[in-house]
Design an enzyme around this catalytic site. Sequence first.
Site, mmCIF file in Angstrom:
data_model
loop_
_atom_site.group_PDB
_atom_site.id
_atom_site.type_symbol
_atom_site.label_atom_id
_atom_site.label_comp_id
_atom_site.label_asym_id
_atom_site.label_seq_id
_atom_site.Cartn_x
_atom_site.Cartn_y
_atom_site.Cartn_z
ATOM 1 N N GLU A 66 2.762 -6.292 13.325
ATOM 2 C CA GLU A 66 1.720 -6.438 14.343
ATOM 3 C C GLU A 66 1.212 -7.879 14.285
ATOM 4 O OE1 GLU A 66 -1.487 -3.738 13.634
ATOM 5 O OE2 GLU A 66 -2.505 -4.234 15.494
ATOM 6 N N ARG A 104 0.823 -1.219 0.000
ATOM 7 C CA ARG A 104 0.000 0.000 0.000
ATOM 8 C C ARG A 104 0.851 1.261 0.000
ATOM 9 N NH1 ARG A 104 -2.596 -3.772 2.983
ATOM 10 N NH2 ARG A 104 -1.587 -3.094 4.894
HETATM 11 P P1 AMP Z 1 4.092 -1.998 12.108
HETATM 12 O O1 AMP Z 1 5.387 -2.530 11.616
HETATM 13 O O2 AMP Z 1 3.574 -2.733 13.298
HETATM 14 O O3 AMP Z 1 4.137 -0.501 12.334
HETATM 15 O O4 AMP Z 1 3.008 -2.297 10.969
HETATM 16 C C1 AMP Z 1 2.905 -1.466 9.872
HETATM 17 C C2 AMP Z 1 2.677 -2.211 8.599
HETATM 18 O O5 AMP Z 1 1.718 -3.247 8.739
HETATM 19 C C3 AMP Z 1 2.156 -1.273 7.540
HETATM 20 O O6 AMP Z 1 2.837 -1.563 6.323
HETATM 21 C C4 AMP Z 1 0.684 -1.572 7.453
HETATM 22 O O7 AMP Z 1 0.276 -1.633 6.124
HETATM 23 C C5 AMP Z 1 0.487 -2.917 8.131
HETATM 24 N N1 AMP Z 1 -0.507 -2.876 9.208
HETATM 25 C C6 AMP Z 1 -0.273 -3.130 10.519
HETATM 26 N N2 AMP Z 1 -1.387 -3.052 11.245
HETATM 27 C C7 AMP Z 1 -2.372 -2.721 10.396
HETATM 28 C C8 AMP Z 1 -3.771 -2.461 10.560
HETATM 29 N N3 AMP Z 1 -4.372 -2.530 11.745
HETATM 30 N N4 AMP Z 1 -4.476 -2.127 9.450
HETATM 31 C C9 AMP Z 1 -3.879 -2.043 8.256
HETATM 32 N N5 AMP Z 1 -2.584 -2.277 8.037
HETATM 33 C C10 AMP Z 1 -1.816 -2.612 9.093
#
Ligand code: AMP
Length: 177
Positions: A102, A65
């Site tokens: 996550e 995205r």
């Molecule tokens: P993080 O590394 O935990 O900050 O996760 C960020 C990445 O995971 C981004 O590239 C987001 O596209 C995806 N992502 C994590 N959690 C979500 C969520 N609740 N909704 C949509 N995309 C998420």
Amino acid sequence: MEREKLIEELKNSIRDIPDFPKKGIIFKDITTLLKDGRKFREAIDCIVERYKDKKIDKVVAIEARGFILGSVVAYQLGAGIVPVRKKGKLPYETNSVEYELEYGKDSLEMHKDAIKPDDKVLVVDDLLATGGTMNAVCDLIERSKGEVAEVAFLIELGFLKGRDRLKGRKIFSLIKF
Ligand code: AMP
């Protein structure tokens, strides 16, 4: 439209998908914002406005995205666009980094010659959750001696404290939950 109202409107156009891709995750679905031409443009304009005089050489965008947002931001800034991709997708020699999501673990890659020393880089992704992904990507850029000027997100999930993980970096997010 007044900025605060606009941001509220953009926020309201994001769809929550409970338990995707895993139980307990509320996935922020941005396709409902992207498919509206005016909202897509307004969201991008807000990001571009912030960086238009910052002499950004390259925008690094994170699969998948992040590509949608990063490439139009780069175009508007007259900057190059550099993709960071999941393992095994890039054709030339890469640097790679492991990161925690996550919801899981994975690795990301960037072409070794994508960033030159002292390139001023803006990193763009759709969403800041725990900050693990962005932290890993900043490592990749700095391994190539690029300067991470700022990291920018369409959405920030504040309750996951991604900012703490990215301590010391300049962080911008348009929409906060
Ligand atoms: P993080 O590394 O935990 O900050 O996760 C960020 C990445 O995971 C981004 O590239 C987001 O596209 C995806 N992502 C994590 N959690 C979500 C969520 N609740 N909704 C949509 N995309 C998420």
